[in-house]
Design a protein around this motif. Structure first.
Motif, PDB file in Angstrom:
ATOM      1  N   ALA A  78       0.651  -1.630   0.139  1.00 26.75           N
ATOM      2  CA  ALA A  78      -0.171   0.101   0.025  1.00 26.75           C
ATOM      3  C   ALA A  78       0.828   1.032  -0.038  1.00 26.75           C
ATOM      4  O   ALA A  78       0.674   1.930  -0.470  1.00 26.75           O
ATOM      5  CB  ALA A  78      -1.165   0.026   1.056  1.00 26.75           C
ATOM      6  N   VAL A  79       1.827   1.125   0.949  1.00 23.15           N
ATOM      7  CA  VAL A  79       2.729   2.261   0.975  1.00 23.15           C
ATOM      8  C   VAL A  79       3.578   2.837  -0.093  1.00 23.15           C
ATOM      9  O   VAL A  79       3.482   3.687  -1.237  1.00 23.15           O
ATOM     10  CB  VAL A  79       4.163   1.810   1.543  1.00 23.15           C
ATOM     11  N   LEU A  80       3.813   1.349  -1.020  1.00 24.51           N
ATOM     12  CA  LEU A  80       4.757   1.518  -2.658  1.00 24.51           C
ATOM     13  C   LEU A  80       3.883   1.828  -3.368  1.00 24.51           C
ATOM     14  O   LEU A  80       4.515   2.973  -4.667  1.00 24.51           O
ATOM     15  CB  LEU A  80       5.855   0.212  -2.888  1.00 24.51           C
ATOM     16  N   TRP A  81       2.707   1.571  -3.360  1.00 26.02           N
ATOM     17  CA  TRP A  81       1.622   2.381  -4.553  1.00 26.02           C
ATOM     18  C   TRP A  81       1.179   2.978  -4.615  1.00 26.02           C
ATOM     19  O   TRP A  81       1.189   3.922  -5.273  1.00 26.02           O
ATOM     20  CB  TRP A  81       0.333   0.822  -4.278  1.00 26.02           C
ATOM     21  N   ALA A  82       1.026   4.049  -3.455  1.00 24.95           N
ATOM     22  CA  ALA A  82       0.963   4.879  -2.670  1.00 24.95           C
ATOM     23  C   ALA A  82       2.349   6.199  -2.876  1.00 24.95           C
ATOM     24  O   ALA A  82       2.037   7.137  -4.070  1.00 24.95           O
ATOM     25  CB  ALA A  82       0.082   5.592  -1.389  1.00 24.95           C
ATOM     26  N   CYS A  83       3.644   5.836  -3.057  1.00 23.41           N
ATOM     27  CA  CYS A  83       4.302   6.815  -3.799  1.00 23.41           C
ATOM     28  C   CYS A  83       4.347   6.991  -4.567  1.00 23.41           C
ATOM     29  O   CYS A  83       4.816   7.733  -5.237  1.00 23.41           O
ATOM     30  CB  CYS A  83       5.423   6.004  -2.662  1.00 23.41           C
ATOM     31  N   GLU A  84       4.236   5.449  -5.366  1.00 25.29           N
ATOM     32  CA  GLU A  84       4.573   5.337  -6.855  1.00 25.29           C
ATOM     33  C   GLU A  84       3.255   6.939  -7.778  1.00 25.29           C
ATOM     34  O   GLU A  84       3.189   6.430  -8.526  1.00 25.29           O
ATOM     35  CB  GLU A  84       3.792   4.152  -7.650  1.00 25.29           C
ATOM     36  N   HIS A  85       2.278   6.911  -6.699  1.00 24.08           N
ATOM     37  CA  HIS A  85       1.295   7.446  -7.384  1.00 24.08           C
ATOM     38  C   HIS A  85       0.729   8.899  -6.597  1.00 24.08           C
ATOM     39  O   HIS A  85      -0.097   9.525  -7.100  1.00 24.08           O
ATOM     40  CB  HIS A  85      -0.380   7.420  -7.823  1.00 24.08           C
ATOM     41  N   ASN A  86       2.342   9.422  -5.919  1.00 25.53           N
ATOM     42  CA  ASN A  86       2.143  10.236  -5.439  1.00 25.53           C
ATOM     43  C   ASN A  86       1.656  11.041  -4.974  1.00 25.53           C
ATOM     44  O   ASN A  86       0.811  12.267  -4.642  1.00 25.53           O
ATOM     45  CB  ASN A  86       2.463  11.747  -6.786  1.00 25.53           C
ATOM     46  N   LEU A  87       1.134   9.844  -4.126  1.00 20.98           N
ATOM     47  CA  LEU A  87       0.190  10.012  -2.596  1.00 20.98           C
ATOM     48  C   LEU A  87       0.519  10.238  -2.108  1.00 20.98           C
ATOM     49  O   LEU A  87       1.671   9.207  -1.384  1.00 20.98           O
ATOM     50  CB  LEU A  87      -0.695   9.676  -3.379  1.00 20.98           C
ATOM     51  N   SER A  88       0.376  10.738  -0.945  1.00 24.14           N
ATOM     52  CA  SER A  88       1.053  11.498   0.684  1.00 24.14           C
ATOM     53  C   SER A  88       0.666  10.454   1.279  1.00 24.14           C
ATOM     54  O   SER A  88      -0.820   9.879   1.178  1.00 24.14           O
ATOM     55  CB  SER A  88       0.562  12.270   0.812  1.00 24.14           C
ATOM     56  N   THR A  89       1.570   9.239   2.288  1.00 23.75           N
ATOM     57  CA  THR A  89       1.326   8.616   3.035  1.00 23.75           C
ATOM     58  C   THR A  89       1.591   9.398   4.069  1.00 23.75           C
ATOM     59  O   THR A  89       2.447   9.599   5.368  1.00 23.75           O
ATOM     60  CB  THR A  89       2.006   7.300   3.000  1.00 23.75           C
ATOM     61  N   TYR A  90       1.240   8.390   5.017  1.00 26.01           N
ATOM     62  CA  TYR A  90       1.249   8.257   6.755  1.00 26.01           C
ATOM     63  C   TYR A  90       1.366   7.047   7.330  1.00 26.01           C
ATOM     64  O   TYR A  90      -0.026   6.619   7.186  1.00 26.01           O
ATOM     65  CB  TYR A  90       0.809   9.432   7.966  1.00 26.01           C
ATOM     66  N   SER A  91       1.673   5.808   8.121  1.00 29.86           N
ATOM     67  CA  SER A  91       1.495   4.864   8.023  1.00 29.86           C
ATOM     68  C   SER A  91       1.324   4.346   9.521  1.00 29.86           C
ATOM     69  O   SER A  91       2.875   4.501  10.165  1.00 29.86           O
ATOM     70  CB  SER A  91       2.941   3.668   7.819  1.00 29.86           C
ATOM     71  N   ILE A  92       0.518   4.443  10.198  1.00 27.80           N
ATOM     72  CA  ILE A  92       0.371   3.669  11.149  1.00 27.80           C
ATOM     73  C   ILE A  92       0.603   1.075  11.862  1.00 27.80           C
ATOM     74  O   ILE A  92      -0.288   1.678  11.190  1.00 27.80           O
ATOM     75  CB  ILE A  92      -0.401   4.165  12.275  1.00 27.80           C
ATOM     76  N   ALA A  93       1.536   1.355  11.957  1.00 25.13           N
ATOM     77  CA  ALA A  93       1.029  -0.162  11.902  1.00 25.13           C
ATOM     78  C   ALA A  93       2.421  -1.032  13.272  1.00 25.13           C
ATOM     79  O   ALA A  93       3.673   0.166  13.735  1.00 25.13           O
ATOM     80  CB  ALA A  93       2.273  -0.991  10.793  1.00 25.13           C
TER      81      ALA A  93
END
Length: 166
Positions: A78-93
């Motif tokens: 999910a993180v890498l897909w969002a990065c590929e599509h230039n979407l800002s991400t923040y992960s909590i896990a």
């Protein structure tokens, strides 16, 4: 696929079918294979994450081919897909689930294959931010030599100083 997602195998994409089963870390690669691997990494970041990018773990070597292969899980995908599509991400896990290495995988791909890109790191503390930059440097050092544009082993000593330490 059972959830009805049609493009559920996007992370297994391989544009150059001649690379199927080719180990990018093999000492027996031809120059043509090396160029094909570079081109595949440049055009297909999922190949880079899956076949080339390595993760440093305690006790494993940090030279080319060192570490362990990067493992794609739901979070990292999910993180890498969002990065590929230039979407800002923040992960909590939970801790130790690959959050940091997911972002570092994208930073490594960006650093290696995107000319003029700016990468900004921030963290809760300077010490942790410095540790992440050290991890990124280690990850870049584990790439095959022919993919390391910062490798200067074959240069004349007077030329080595011309290579910027980015």
């Amino acid at each position: 696929q059972s959830m009805g997602i049609r493009n559920c195998y996007f992370m297994l994409r391989l544009d150059d079918k001649s690379l199927q089963g080719v180990n990018p870390y093999s000492n027996k690669l031809t120059d043509e294979q090396r160029v094909r691997i570079w081109r595949e990494c440049f055009n297909n970041r999922w190949y880079f994450y899956r076949e080339v990018f390595r993760v440093s773990e305690g006790g494993t070597g940090n030279g080319p081919g060192g570490g362990v292969p990067f493992i794609l899980n739901r979070l990292s995908c999910a993180v890498l897909w969002a990065c590929e599509h230039n979407l800002s991400t923040y992960s909590i896990a939970p801790r130790q689930t690959g959050k940091t290495w997911s972002y570092l995988a994208d930073c490594a791909w960006t650093f290696q294959f995107c000319q003029g890109a700016n990468i900004v790191h921030f963290n809760k503390s300077q010490a942790d931010g410095n540790m992440n930059l050290s991890r990124l440097k280690a990850a870049l050092g584990m790439l095959p030599i022919y993919l390391q544009h910062s490798a200067s082993d074959n240069l004349d000593p007077s030329d080595k100083r011309l290579i910027r330490n980015r």
